[in-house]
Design an enzyme around this catalytic site. Structure first.
Site, PDB file in Angstrom:
ATOM      1  N   THR A 110       0.823  -1.212   0.000  1.00 25.05           N
ATOM      2  CA  THR A 110       0.000   0.000   0.000  1.00 25.05           C
ATOM      3  C   THR A 110       0.857   1.263   0.000  1.00 25.05           C
ATOM      4  O   THR A 110       1.992   1.251   0.496  1.00 25.05           O
ATOM      5  CB  THR A 110      -0.907   0.005   1.252  1.00 25.05           C
ATOM      6  OG1 THR A 110      -1.501   1.282   1.401  1.00 25.05           O
ATOM      7  CG2 THR A 110      -0.129  -0.308   2.526  1.00 25.05           C
ATOM      8  N   ASP A 111       0.280   2.355  -0.483  1.00 22.13           N
ATOM      9  CA  ASP A 111       0.991   3.646  -0.430  1.00 22.13           C
ATOM     10  C   ASP A 111       1.181   4.123   1.012  1.00 22.13           C
ATOM     11  O   ASP A 111       1.989   5.021   1.266  1.00 22.13           O
ATOM     12  CB  ASP A 111       0.288   4.714  -1.270  1.00 22.13           C
ATOM     13  CG  ASP A 111      -1.147   5.020  -0.874  1.00 22.13           C
ATOM     14  OD1 ASP A 111      -1.662   4.383   0.071  1.00 22.13           O
ATOM     15  OD2 ASP A 111      -1.761   5.903  -1.517  1.00 22.13           O
ATOM     16  N   GLU A 112       0.434   3.507   1.956  1.00 19.20           N
ATOM     17  CA  GLU A 112       0.554   3.970   3.346  1.00 19.20           C
ATOM     18  C   GLU A 112       1.924   3.671   3.931  1.00 19.20           C
ATOM     19  O   GLU A 112       2.302   4.251   4.951  1.00 19.20           O
ATOM     20  CB  GLU A 112      -0.545   3.356   4.210  1.00 19.20           C
ATOM     21  CG  GLU A 112      -1.915   3.670   3.654  1.00 19.20           C
ATOM     22  CD  GLU A 112      -3.025   3.798   4.688  1.00 19.20           C
ATOM     23  OE1 GLU A 112      -2.733   3.734   5.886  1.00 19.20           O
ATOM     24  OE2 GLU A 112      -4.168   3.982   4.268  1.00 19.20           O
ATOM     25  N   TYR A 114      -1.385  -0.301  11.219  1.00 15.56           N
ATOM     26  CA  TYR A 114      -1.703  -0.986   9.959  1.00 15.56           C
ATOM     27  C   TYR A 114      -0.552  -0.833   8.970  1.00 15.56           C
ATOM     28  O   TYR A 114      -0.056  -1.818   8.398  1.00 15.56           O
ATOM     29  CB  TYR A 114      -3.004  -0.424   9.349  1.00 15.56           C
ATOM     30  CG  TYR A 114      -3.142  -0.746   7.869  1.00 15.56           C
ATOM     31  CD1 TYR A 114      -3.434  -2.047   7.452  1.00 15.56           C
ATOM     32  CD2 TYR A 114      -2.945   0.233   6.891  1.00 15.56           C
ATOM     33  CE1 TYR A 114      -3.524  -2.365   6.100  1.00 15.56           C
ATOM     34  CE2 TYR A 114      -3.042  -0.071   5.542  1.00 15.56           C
ATOM     35  CZ  TYR A 114      -3.329  -1.369   5.144  1.00 15.56           C
ATOM     36  OH  TYR A 114      -3.415  -1.669   3.807  1.00 15.56           O
ATOM     37  N   ALA A 169       2.566  -2.765   9.890  1.00 11.46           N
ATOM     38  CA  ALA A 169       2.472  -4.202   9.596  1.00 11.46           C
ATOM     39  C   ALA A 169       2.661  -4.447   8.098  1.00 11.46           C
ATOM     40  O   ALA A 169       3.326  -5.412   7.693  1.00 11.46           O
ATOM     41  CB  ALA A 169       1.123  -4.747  10.071  1.00 11.46           C
ATOM     42  N   LYS A 170       2.072  -3.572   7.263  1.00 10.91           N
ATOM     43  CA  LYS A 170       2.237  -3.738   5.812  1.00 10.91           C
ATOM     44  C   LYS A 170       3.704  -3.540   5.412  1.00 10.91           C
ATOM     45  O   LYS A 170       4.227  -4.262   4.556  1.00 10.91           O
ATOM     46  CB  LYS A 170       1.343  -2.744   5.044  1.00 10.91           C
ATOM     47  CG  LYS A 170      -0.148  -2.972   5.184  1.00 10.91           C
ATOM     48  CD  LYS A 170      -0.623  -4.329   4.677  1.00 10.91           C
ATOM     49  CE  LYS A 170      -0.415  -4.529   3.193  1.00 10.91           C
ATOM     50  NZ  LYS A 170      -0.951  -5.853   2.760  1.00 10.91           N
TER      51      LYS A 170
HETATM   52  P1  NAD Z   1     -10.284  -6.657   2.890  1.00  9.20           P
HETATM   53  O1  NAD Z   1     -10.217  -6.361   4.354  1.00  9.20           O
HETATM   54  O2  NAD Z   1     -11.523  -6.342   2.136  1.00  9.20           O
HETATM   55  O3  NAD Z   1      -9.984  -8.217   2.632  1.00  9.20           O
HETATM   56  C1  NAD Z   1      -8.997  -8.925   3.314  1.00  9.20           C
HETATM   57  C2  NAD Z   1      -9.277 -10.416   3.116  1.00  9.20           C
HETATM   58  O4  NAD Z   1      -8.232 -11.151   3.757  1.00  9.20           O
HETATM   59  C3  NAD Z   1     -10.592 -10.888   3.743  1.00  9.20           C
HETATM   60  O5  NAD Z   1     -11.277 -11.731   2.858  1.00  9.20           O
HETATM   61  C4  NAD Z   1     -10.144 -11.658   4.996  1.00  9.20           C
HETATM   62  O6  NAD Z   1     -11.050 -12.686   5.364  1.00  9.20           O
HETATM   63  C5  NAD Z   1      -8.804 -12.192   4.537  1.00  9.20           C
HETATM   64  N1  NAD Z   1      -7.885 -12.479   5.642  1.00  9.20           N
HETATM   65  C6  NAD Z   1      -7.569 -11.670   6.691  1.00  9.20           C
HETATM   66  N2  NAD Z   1      -6.674 -12.291   7.491  1.00  9.20           N
HETATM   67  C7  NAD Z   1      -6.408 -13.494   6.929  1.00  9.20           C
HETATM   68  C8  NAD Z   1      -5.561 -14.570   7.277  1.00  9.20           C
HETATM   69  N3  NAD Z   1      -4.804 -14.541   8.387  1.00  9.20           N
HETATM   70  N4  NAD Z   1      -5.521 -15.646   6.472  1.00  9.20           N
HETATM   71  C9  NAD Z   1      -6.285 -15.717   5.347  1.00  9.20           C
HETATM   72  N5  NAD Z   1      -7.118 -14.721   4.980  1.00  9.20           N
HETATM   73  C10 NAD Z   1      -7.181 -13.620   5.758  1.00  9.20           C
HETATM   74  O7  NAD Z   1      -9.020  -5.930   2.265  1.00  9.20           O
HETATM   75  P2  NAD Z   1      -8.831  -5.238   0.843  1.00  9.20           P
HETATM   76  O8  NAD Z   1      -9.255  -3.827   0.927  1.00  9.20           O
HETATM   77  O9  NAD Z   1      -9.383  -6.124  -0.208  1.00  9.20           O
HETATM   78  O10 NAD Z   1      -7.245  -5.243   0.763  1.00  9.20           O
HETATM   79  C11 NAD Z   1      -6.556  -6.350   0.161  1.00  9.20           C
HETATM   80  C12 NAD Z   1      -5.069  -6.076   0.234  1.00  9.20           C
HETATM   81  O11 NAD Z   1      -4.783  -4.868  -0.449  1.00  9.20           O
HETATM   82  C13 NAD Z   1      -4.556  -5.889   1.662  1.00  9.20           C
HETATM   83  O12 NAD Z   1      -3.287  -6.515   1.743  1.00  9.20           O
HETATM   84  C14 NAD Z   1      -4.420  -4.374   1.806  1.00  9.20           C
HETATM   85  O13 NAD Z   1      -3.418  -4.043   2.726  1.00  9.20           O
HETATM   86  C15 NAD Z   1      -4.062  -3.979   0.396  1.00  9.20           C
HETATM   87  N6  NAD Z   1      -4.460  -2.625  -0.013  1.00  9.20           N
HETATM   88  C16 NAD Z   1      -5.737  -2.178   0.186  1.00  9.20           C
HETATM   89  C17 NAD Z   1      -6.076  -0.898  -0.267  1.00  9.20           C
HETATM   90  C18 NAD Z   1      -7.474  -0.352  -0.070  1.00  9.20           C
HETATM   91  O14 NAD Z   1      -7.683   0.845  -0.282  1.00  9.20           O
HETATM   92  N7  NAD Z   1      -8.456  -1.147   0.310  1.00  9.20           N
HETATM   93  C19 NAD Z   1      -5.125  -0.083  -0.905  1.00  9.20           C
HETATM   94  C20 NAD Z   1      -3.818  -0.591  -1.080  1.00  9.20           C
HETATM   95  C21 NAD Z   1      -3.505  -1.868  -0.642  1.00  9.20           C
HETATM   96  O1  TDX Z   2     -15.311   7.612   9.201  1.00  3.97           O
HETATM   97  C1  TDX Z   2     -14.333   8.013   8.543  1.00  3.97           C
HETATM   98  N1  TDX Z   2     -14.127   9.353   8.428  1.00  3.97           N
HETATM   99  C2  TDX Z   2     -13.080   9.889   7.748  1.00  3.97           C
HETATM  100  O2  TDX Z   2     -12.930  11.114   7.676  1.00  3.97           O
HETATM  101  C3  TDX Z   2     -13.414   7.114   7.884  1.00  3.97           C
HETATM  102  C4  TDX Z   2     -13.607   5.622   7.955  1.00  3.97           C
HETATM  103  C5  TDX Z   2     -12.355   7.659   7.192  1.00  3.97           C
HETATM  104  N2  TDX Z   2     -12.169   9.011   7.148  1.00  3.97           N
HETATM  105  C6  TDX Z   2     -10.995   9.536   6.429  1.00  3.97           C
HETATM  106  C7  TDX Z   2      -9.667   8.957   6.889  1.00  3.97           C
HETATM  107  C8  TDX Z   2      -8.828   8.988   5.634  1.00  3.97           C
HETATM  108  O3  TDX Z   2      -8.238  10.264   5.485  1.00  3.97           O
HETATM  109  O4  TDX Z   2     -11.119   9.145   5.066  1.00  3.97           O
HETATM  110  C9  TDX Z   2      -9.853   8.783   4.515  1.00  3.97           C
HETATM  111  C10 TDX Z   2      -9.930   7.363   4.027  1.00  3.97           C
HETATM  112  O5  TDX Z   2     -10.063   6.539   5.169  1.00  3.97           O
HETATM  113  P1  TDX Z   2     -10.170   4.946   5.059  1.00  3.97           P
HETATM  114  O6  TDX Z   2     -11.284   4.574   4.156  1.00  3.97           O
HETATM  115  O7  TDX Z   2     -10.175   4.407   6.449  1.00  3.97           O
HETATM  116  O8  TDX Z   2      -8.832   4.596   4.284  1.00  3.97           O
HETATM  117  P2  TDX Z   2      -7.279   4.893   4.606  1.00  3.97           P
HETATM  118  O9  TDX Z   2      -7.047   5.046   6.051  1.00  3.97           O
HETATM  119  O10 TDX Z   2      -6.834   6.007   3.719  1.00  3.97           O
HETATM  120  O11 TDX Z   2      -6.643   3.486   4.126  1.00  3.97           O
HETATM  121  C11 TDX Z   2      -7.127   2.846   2.910  1.00  3.97           C
HETATM  122  O12 TDX Z   2      -6.246   3.048   1.841  1.00  3.97           O
HETATM  123  C12 TDX Z   2      -4.988   2.403   1.889  1.00  3.97           C
HETATM  124  C13 TDX Z   2      -7.331   1.355   3.142  1.00  3.97           C
HETATM  125  O13 TDX Z   2      -8.204   1.155   4.247  1.00  3.97           O
HETATM  126  C14 TDX Z   2      -6.015   0.649   3.369  1.00  3.97           C
HETATM  127  O14 TDX Z   2      -6.242  -0.758   3.461  1.00  3.97           O
HETATM  128  C15 TDX Z   2      -5.108   0.939   2.188  1.00  3.97           C
HETATM  129  O15 TDX Z   2      -3.834   0.394   2.401  1.00  3.97           O
END
Ligand code: NAD
Ligand code: TDX
Length: 345
Positions: free
Chosen positions: A129-131, A153, A156-157
């Site tokens: 992730t970009d985080e 978070y 850990a990533k």
């Molecule tokens: P999500 O939370 O929707 O899905 C995570 C999935 O992983 C779920 O199906 C969960 O059951 C499974 N899981 C969790 N722990 C597990 C374990 N120990 N063993 C097996 N399965 C397990 O997450 P997402 O938003 O789809 O993100 C997927 C990946 O992309 C993550 O690695 C996240 O860090 C990364 N990512 C997410 C975003 C975002 O904006 N959502 C952006 C950049 C990177």
């Molecule tokens: O209730 C809220 N109010 C609010 O202002 C929530 C849930 C979020 N926010 C803000 C926080 C962030 O600036 O919105 C922005 C986006 O928040 P999230 O949806 O929680 O995402 P973020 O923390 O940016 O992280 C997401 O992008 C990178 C994903 O959850 C991560 O898994 C990914 O790595």
């Protein structure tokens, strides 16, 4: 190819599985723990399609358990690790599960790949992730920038991807890493900003905007993110990291305005609540490396967001269960006091 996709029942992983099976002749094994964030229904479209279902196998299991992982590594060409605890706010409430899956889980996968790669080539793609770059005050992160995570978070990533790279260097594993931007689209758990605000607005509930709402993110549609990961799997160079930027910087306030306008709901629903501790003000990535391989995001942000809002309006049966049971306790812990202390935004 035969792929092992961990976390394939989640938001981005399931999108990858649906799109990859439809666009290639690959076979996919999904390993997913089915935490609160995973749902097998995200793969129903595949499991109910007689043309695609025979190429998908679904296994419930934990990436941090060698006994769950090892039997699945006998004949795969690549492992794509989407599995993670993915919500920053939950990592602030309790980080343990983040470390178990994000560090120990990655280690278990890498050891299994190391073993399997002794018999046949096996690529390991870590979805990051970009985080991991931390807050970016100005300019855009490039892949060689230091990794300075600021939330549990993100830490850990960062650990997970550093461990993966170390296995590339030390054990010669074929490792590639993607760093995706903030992703939005259908099937995202309603804890995240876009689905939380859309579903709350649909129910005329308050939208809890953290602080001044001027935090900025780089937004990427989930179809583009899934396709970008596939693109890097097929074309990325071993040992490299690839930013997947959506090239759509937006503030949380601008996104909130767009959601309310699309649903024709009033701004008075928005409440400014006490900020997330350690809240990263801005993320921005330079996408030149992935672009040089020929990948570009295709979904224009305003189109993607409008389609996402429409999907949530049409799929109450998907998100209403996710906002019940344990959710109510989480919502109270995360927002109860914040909403009491909120002011108009
Ligand atoms: P999500 O939370 O929707 O899905 C995570 C999935 O992983 C779920 O199906 C969960 O059951 C499974 N899981 C969790 N722990 C597990 C374990 N120990 N063993 C097996 N399965 C397990 O997450 P997402 O938003 O789809 O993100 C997927 C990946 O992309 C993550 O690695 C996240 O860090 C990364 N990512 C997410 C975003 C975002 O904006 N959502 C952006 C950049 C990177
Ligand atoms: O209730 C809220 N109010 C609010 O202002 C929530 C849930 C979020 N926010 C803000 C926080 C962030 O600036 O919105 C922005 C986006 O928040 P999230 O949806 O929680 O995402 P973020 O923390 O940016 O992280 C997401 O992008 C990178 C994903 O959850 C991560 O898994 C990914 O790595």
């Amino acid at each position: 190819m035969k792929l092992l996709v961990t976390g394939g029942a989640g938001f981005i992983g399931s999108t990858f599985v649906r799109r990859r099976l439809a666009s290639t002749s690959d076979e996919i094994v999904v390993l997913d723990k089915l935490t609160y964030a995973g749902s097998r229904s995200n793969l129903a479209q595949v499991e109910e399609d007689p043309a695609l279902a025979p190429r998908l196998r679904f296994v419930v299991g934990d990436i941090a358990e060698p006994a769950d992982v090892r039997p699945l590594l006998t004949d795969v060409d690549a492992v794509l690790n989407f599995a993670a605890e993915s919500h920053v706010d939950r990592s602030i409430l309790d980080a343990e599960a983040f470390l178990r899956t994000g560090v120990i889980g990655v280690h278990v996968l890498l050891e299994a790949v190391r073993d399997a790669a002794g018999r046949r080539p096996c690529r390991f793609l870590q979805v990051s992730t970009d985080e991991v770059y931390g807050a970016v005050e100005e300019g855009a992160s490039v892949e060689t920038d230091p990794v300075v995570p600021r939330s549990p978070y993100a830490a850990a990533k960062a650990c997970g991807e550093l461990l993966a790279r170390s296995y590339g260097t030390t054990h010669g594993i074929d490792v590639v890493i993607t760093r995706g931007a903030n992703t939005y689209g259908p099937h995202q758990h309603p804890e995240k900003l876009v689905p939380l605000f859309v579903t709350n607005a649909l129910d005329d509930q308050p939208l809890p905007l953290y602080g001044d709402g001027l935090q900025q993110r780089d937004w990427l549609h989930v179809d583009d993110h899934a396709d970008g990961i596939g693109w890097i799997l097929d074309r990325g160079t071993a040992g490299e990291v690839y930013n997947l930027s959506g090239e759509a910087p937006r503030t949380n306030r601008a996104i909130t305005e767009l959601i309310l306008r699309t649903l024709d709901k009033p701004w008075s629903l928005v409440r400014s609540v006490p900020d997330r501790p350690g809240h990263d003000r801005r993320y921005a990535m330079d996408g030149a490396a992935a672009r040089a391989l020929g990948w570009v995001p295709r979904v224009p942000f305003e189109d993607g967001l409008a389609a996402t809002v429409a999907w949530y309006a049409d799929h109450r049966s998907w998100w209403e269960p996710a906002k019940s049971g344990d959710w109510l306790d989480y919502y109270e812990r995360q927002y109860g006091r914040r909403l009491t202390e909120s002011v108009g935004a």
